[in-house]
Design a protein around this motif. Structure first.
Motif, PDB file in Angstrom:
ATOM      1  N   UNK A  62      40.108  47.535  36.181  1.00  0.00           N
ATOM      2  CA  UNK A  62      39.737  46.587  37.229  1.00  0.00           C
ATOM      3  C   UNK A  62      40.977  46.095  37.968  1.00  0.00           C
ATOM      4  N   UNK A  63      40.836  45.702  39.239  1.00  0.00           N
ATOM      5  CA  UNK A  63      41.972  45.116  39.961  1.00  0.00           C
ATOM      6  C   UNK A  63      42.339  43.755  39.362  1.00  0.00           C
ATOM      7  N   UNK A  64      43.628  43.394  39.461  1.00  0.00           N
ATOM      8  CA  UNK A  64      44.062  42.143  38.858  1.00  0.00           C
ATOM      9  C   UNK A  64      45.154  41.494  39.702  1.00  0.00           C
ATOM     10  N   UNK A  65      45.310  40.181  39.528  1.00  0.00           N
ATOM     11  CA  UNK A  65      46.399  39.440  40.145  1.00  0.00           C
ATOM     12  C   UNK A  65      47.569  39.380  39.154  1.00  0.00           C
ATOM     13  N   UNK A  66      48.801  39.274  39.638  1.00  0.00           N
ATOM     14  CA  UNK A  66      49.970  39.280  38.744  1.00  0.00           C
ATOM     15  C   UNK A  66      49.898  38.271  37.613  1.00  0.00           C
ATOM     16  N   UNK A  67      49.324  37.107  37.875  1.00  0.00           N
ATOM     17  CA  UNK A  67      49.290  36.070  36.845  1.00  0.00           C
ATOM     18  C   UNK A  67      48.375  36.423  35.667  1.00  0.00           C
ATOM     19  N   UNK A  68      47.562  37.477  35.815  1.00  0.00           N
ATOM     20  CA  UNK A  68      46.692  37.896  34.711  1.00  0.00           C
ATOM     21  C   UNK A  68      47.446  38.687  33.656  1.00  0.00           C
ATOM     22  N   UNK A  69      48.696  39.065  33.955  1.00  0.00           N
ATOM     23  CA  UNK A  69      49.467  39.920  33.064  1.00  0.00           C
ATOM     24  C   UNK A  69      50.793  39.257  32.708  1.00  0.00           C
TER      25      UNK A  69
END
Length: 322
Positions: A62-69
């Protein structure tokens, strides 16, 4: 140029870091069929269009924003060109699956590229049946090879079942498959596995105590390497070629263990007819043919190439000297 400073070397180190990171997080992901995966994606995107977990990012892709990682991991993957920006969100270019508590890098979903490296339900079935065979094997296996190895999860996982093996070759025609195989092999620390770019036995020498393979067995319109098995024998041309070449490369007590899919039409089984005819020239060999799943990839029956096919079955073929 030192490999560590090439893009390939940078990506290798980044993928090792990713695998270690996921292992520390006790990451596990079981890969399902592409059709089922698409259904789950639609469900998840209906609830939220953004990844919320490591499984969302590296399993479901799934697509993600940087803060999710984790930020260090994000930067390492970004610098290695292993994530890319799409519609203001990021996507992983790889997927990570688990098999028998081990983690393996392979191609991201959807596997639409010609050189995509697939990992799916066949991987689990292939491993299970090969494991059962090896648990009851009495002959010593010192030298073995997996043909059409993909990312090599099966060879790497079964290595513990043949501790006496000095050489386990993993062969594939696809350079990307060999790259992922090397990454996965290095991550496990095994020293007796040798990824080798080879069109079946073209770059392999000598004879083998065990030859095992889960080759492509579908008639794929786009002829993707991990799917397309040829058209003459309804998708099983490659499987038949493995039989005819492997029989010449077995040691006196060696065995070929072939897991493949067979397209069966109203007129019968082209593959089995070809095998029955061919094996007559080898009276000193025995083979067994066992259907273990009568109906897989049913959606393929809607494709033009399959209009004469009634079902696709998964079979195990074992070949050894009489």
């Amino acid at each position: 140029m030192n490999q560590h400073f090439t893009m390939e070397g940078i990506q290798q180190r980044a993928l090792h870091y990713l695998l270690h990171f996921l292992e520390e997080q006790h990451y596990r992901f079981t890969v399902i069929t592409p059709l089922s995966h698409e259904r789950i994606l639609k469900r998840k995107k209906h609830l939220s269009n953004t990844a919320r977990s490591l499984k969302d990012i590296f399993g479901w892709n799934l697509p993600f924003y940087p803060e999710a990682l984790d930020q260090q991991l994000f930067l390492i993957l970004k610098n290695a060109d292993l994530i890319h920006l799409e519609n203001q969100q990021w996507l992983s270019t790889v997927r990570v699956a688990s098999l028998d508590e081990k983690l393996f890098i392979h191609s991201a979903f959807p596997t639409i590229e010609i050189d995509a490296v697939f990992f799916g339900p066949d991987t689990y079935r292939f491993y299970y049946h090969l494991k059962q065979y090896l648990l009851h094997q009495i002959h010593v296996i010192q030298r073995s090879v997996e043909l059409c190895c993909g990312a090599s999860p099966v060879a790497i996982t079964i290595a513990k079942l043949i501790p006496e093996a000095t050489e386990i070759f993993t062969a594939d025609i696809n350079p990307k498959a060999l790259f992922y195989s090397q990454v996965n092999k290095d991550f496990t620390g095994l020293s007796n596995i040798f990824p080798t770019q080879s069109n079946l036995f073209s770059n392999l020498e000598g004879h083998f105590d065990l030859i095992f393979a889960n080759p492509p067995y579908l008639m794929d319109l786009h002829e993707r390497q991990y799917r397309h098995g040829g058209n003459v024998l309804d998708g099983t041309d490659l499987s038949f070629n493995i039989l005819t070449e492997a029989i010449k490369r077995l040691t006196p007590q060696g065995t070929l263990f072939l897991y493949t899919g067979i397209a069966i039409s109203q007129d019968g089984n082209k593959f089995l007819e070809a095998v029955h005819s061919w094996i007559q020239d080898y009276p000193d060999f025995n083979y067994s043919y066992e259907e273990i799943d009568p109906d897989v990839f049913g959606e393929e029956l809607e494709q033009p190439a399959y209009q004469h096919i009634e079902r696709i079955a998964v079979v195990l073929i074992k070949l050894s000297a009489a």
